[in-house]
Design a protein around this motif. Structure first.
Motif, PDB file in Angstrom:
ATOM      1  N   ALA A 102     -37.308 -14.427   8.884  1.00 16.17           N
ATOM      2  CA  ALA A 102     -37.993 -13.129   8.815  1.00 16.17           C
ATOM      3  C   ALA A 102     -37.157 -12.043   9.484  1.00 16.17           C
ATOM      4  O   ALA A 102     -37.047 -10.923   8.960  1.00 16.17           O
ATOM      5  N   ALA A 103     -36.549 -12.353  10.617  1.00 17.28           N
ATOM      6  CA  ALA A 103     -35.708 -11.367  11.303  1.00 17.28           C
ATOM      7  C   ALA A 103     -34.497 -10.994  10.444  1.00 17.28           C
ATOM      8  O   ALA A 103     -34.124  -9.823  10.350  1.00 17.28           O
ATOM      9  N   GLY A 104     -33.897 -11.977   9.809  1.00 15.69           N
ATOM     10  CA  GLY A 104     -32.774 -11.699   8.912  1.00 15.69           C
ATOM     11  C   GLY A 104     -33.190 -10.851   7.724  1.00 15.69           C
ATOM     12  O   GLY A 104     -32.455  -9.956   7.290  1.00 15.69           O
ATOM     13  N   ALA A 105     -34.369 -11.118   7.200  1.00 17.59           N
ATOM     14  CA  ALA A 105     -34.869 -10.346   6.059  1.00 17.59           C
ATOM     15  C   ALA A 105     -35.143  -8.904   6.445  1.00 17.59           C
ATOM     16  O   ALA A 105     -34.816  -7.976   5.694  1.00 17.59           O
ATOM     17  N   VAL A 106     -35.743  -8.689   7.609  1.00 17.06           N
ATOM     18  CA  VAL A 106     -36.027  -7.325   8.061  1.00 17.06           C
ATOM     19  C   VAL A 106     -34.719  -6.576   8.298  1.00 17.06           C
ATOM     20  O   VAL A 106     -34.587  -5.400   7.938  1.00 17.06           O
ATOM     21  N   TYR A 107     -33.728  -7.256   8.869  1.00 17.88           N
ATOM     22  CA  TYR A 107     -32.423  -6.633   9.063  1.00 17.88           C
ATOM     23  C   TYR A 107     -31.790  -6.275   7.714  1.00 17.88           C
ATOM     24  O   TYR A 107     -31.275  -5.174   7.534  1.00 17.88           O
ATOM     25  N   GLN A 108     -31.838  -7.193   6.780  1.00 16.46           N
ATOM     26  CA  GLN A 108     -31.274  -6.926   5.457  1.00 16.46           C
ATOM     27  C   GLN A 108     -32.012  -5.774   4.776  1.00 16.46           C
ATOM     28  O   GLN A 108     -31.396  -4.929   4.132  1.00 16.46           O
ATOM     29  N   PHE A 109     -33.326  -5.710   4.937  1.00 22.99           N
ATOM     30  CA  PHE A 109     -34.085  -4.598   4.381  1.00 22.99           C
ATOM     31  C   PHE A 109     -33.657  -3.283   5.018  1.00 22.99           C
ATOM     32  O   PHE A 109     -33.501  -2.275   4.333  1.00 22.99           O
ATOM     33  N   ALA A 110     -33.472  -3.291   6.338  1.00 21.93           N
ATOM     34  CA  ALA A 110     -33.066  -2.064   7.030  1.00 21.93           C
ATOM     35  C   ALA A 110     -31.701  -1.588   6.550  1.00 21.93           C
ATOM     36  O   ALA A 110     -31.480  -0.381   6.370  1.00 21.93           O
ATOM     37  N   VAL A 111     -30.798  -2.512   6.301  1.00 19.10           N
ATOM     38  CA  VAL A 111     -29.448  -2.141   5.895  1.00 19.10           C
ATOM     39  C   VAL A 111     -29.388  -1.759   4.417  1.00 19.10           C
ATOM     40  O   VAL A 111     -28.769  -0.767   4.052  1.00 19.10           O
ATOM     41  N   LEU A 112     -30.043  -2.534   3.562  1.00 25.42           N
ATOM     42  CA  LEU A 112     -29.910  -2.325   2.128  1.00 25.42           C
ATOM     43  C   LEU A 112     -31.113  -1.650   1.467  1.00 25.42           C
ATOM     44  O   LEU A 112     -30.956  -0.979   0.454  1.00 25.42           O
ATOM     45  N   GLY A 113     -32.289  -1.837   2.016  1.00 25.03           N
ATOM     46  CA  GLY A 113     -33.493  -1.365   1.348  1.00 25.03           C
ATOM     47  C   GLY A 113     -33.904   0.052   1.672  1.00 25.03           C
ATOM     48  O   GLY A 113     -34.488   0.738   0.831  1.00 25.03           O
ATOM     49  N   LEU A 114     -33.625   0.517   2.873  1.00 17.06           N
ATOM     50  CA  LEU A 114     -34.074   1.853   3.260  1.00 17.06           C
ATOM     51  C   LEU A 114     -33.436   2.948   2.409  1.00 17.06           C
ATOM     52  O   LEU A 114     -34.040   3.995   2.196  1.00 17.06           O
ATOM     53  N   ARG A 115     -32.248   2.711   1.891  1.00 23.64           N
ATOM     54  CA  ARG A 115     -31.593   3.729   1.065  1.00 23.64           C
ATOM     55  C   ARG A 115     -32.344   3.989  -0.229  1.00 23.64           C
ATOM     56  O   ARG A 115     -32.192   5.035  -0.842  1.00 23.64           O
ATOM     57  N   LEU A 116     -33.193   3.056  -0.647  1.00 23.66           N
ATOM     58  CA  LEU A 116     -33.946   3.240  -1.885  1.00 23.66           C
ATOM     59  C   LEU A 116     -35.073   4.262  -1.736  1.00 23.66           C
ATOM     60  O   LEU A 116     -35.671   4.676  -2.716  1.00 23.66           O
ATOM     61  N   TYR A 117     -35.352   4.674  -0.508  1.00 20.09           N
ATOM     62  CA  TYR A 117     -36.357   5.712  -0.283  1.00 20.09           C
ATOM     63  C   TYR A 117     -35.800   7.120  -0.484  1.00 20.09           C
ATOM     64  O   TYR A 117     -36.553   8.078  -0.533  1.00 20.09           O
ATOM     65  N   PHE A 118     -34.496   7.257  -0.548  1.00 22.47           N
ATOM     66  CA  PHE A 118     -33.885   8.580  -0.639  1.00 22.47           C
ATOM     67  C   PHE A 118     -33.363   8.840  -2.032  1.00 22.47           C
ATOM     68  O   PHE A 118     -32.823   7.943  -2.655  1.00 22.47           O
ATOM     69  N   PRO A 119     -33.464  10.040  -2.547  1.00 26.25           N
ATOM     70  CA  PRO A 119     -34.077  11.240  -1.987  1.00 26.25           C
ATOM     71  C   PRO A 119     -35.541  11.383  -2.375  1.00 26.25           C
ATOM     72  O   PRO A 119     -36.272  12.156  -1.786  1.00 26.25           O
ATOM     73  N   PHE A 120     -35.995  10.616  -3.382  1.00 27.18           N
ATOM     74  CA  PHE A 120     -37.336  10.834  -3.934  1.00 27.18           C
ATOM     75  C   PHE A 120     -38.450  10.390  -2.998  1.00 27.18           C
ATOM     76  O   PHE A 120     -39.472  11.058  -2.890  1.00 27.18           O
ATOM     77  N   GLY A 121     -38.271   9.285  -2.314  1.00 30.92           N
ATOM     78  CA  GLY A 121     -39.294   8.797  -1.396  1.00 30.92           C
ATOM     79  C   GLY A 121     -39.503   9.742  -0.230  1.00 30.92           C
ATOM     80  O   GLY A 121     -40.625   9.935   0.237  1.00 30.92           O
TER      81      GLY A 121
END
Length: 140
Positions: A102-121
């Motif tokens: 779970a910790a690895g997944a949250v880290y991977q989300f922070a690195v790769l997933g947060l960019r999907l919120y920009f610019p529209f999110g």
């Protein structure tokens, strides 16, 4: 948030429709579950406040809840994939594997997933915080 993820993935030219569907569903689910939680938290933080603090409470609450629930759903999906290689359920070793996965997944989300919120999110977050001001400021 699902539309923001879809737009970002299409702009990046992802070519695997099944993966696009999975990511969009995870982001849409995180936004859908996070929204009512965020409104409740924002209302607790800013009931009776002026417009600026209420907007700030709504903005921060919406951002945190949406990102938090999306990261949680991503971690659960990630965990379901790796479950086949983990120890027997509810053992000490399984718990260690669960936490680290779970910790690895949250880290991977922070690195790769947060960019999907920009610019529209980000724009949707701003509009959502503005639209929720009346709800956040007034008690029922």
């Amino acid at each position: 948030m699902g539309a923001s993820a879809l737009a970002a993935l299409l702009i990046d030219r992802w070519e695997t429709p099944a993966s696009i569907r999975t990511v969009v569903v995870l982001f849409a689910g995180g936004g859908a579950v996070g929204f009512p939680v965020a409104l409740y938290v924002a209302r607790l933080l800013a009931i009776g406040a002026r417009a600026e603090p209420a907007f700030a409470a709504a903005f921060v609450s919406l951002a945190a809840a949406t990102i938090g629930f999306t990261a949680l759903f991503f971690a659960l999906y990630y965990r379901s994939y790796y479950a086949q290689w983990h120890a027997e359920t509810l053992t000490r070793f399984w718990a260690i594997q669960f936490v680290h996965t779970a910790a690895g997944a949250v880290y991977q989300f922070a690195v790769l997933g947060l960019r999907l919120y920009f610019p529209f999110g980000f724009a949707a977050l701003f509009v959502g915080a503005l639209m929720s001001l009346r709800f956040v400021r007034h008690a029922r």
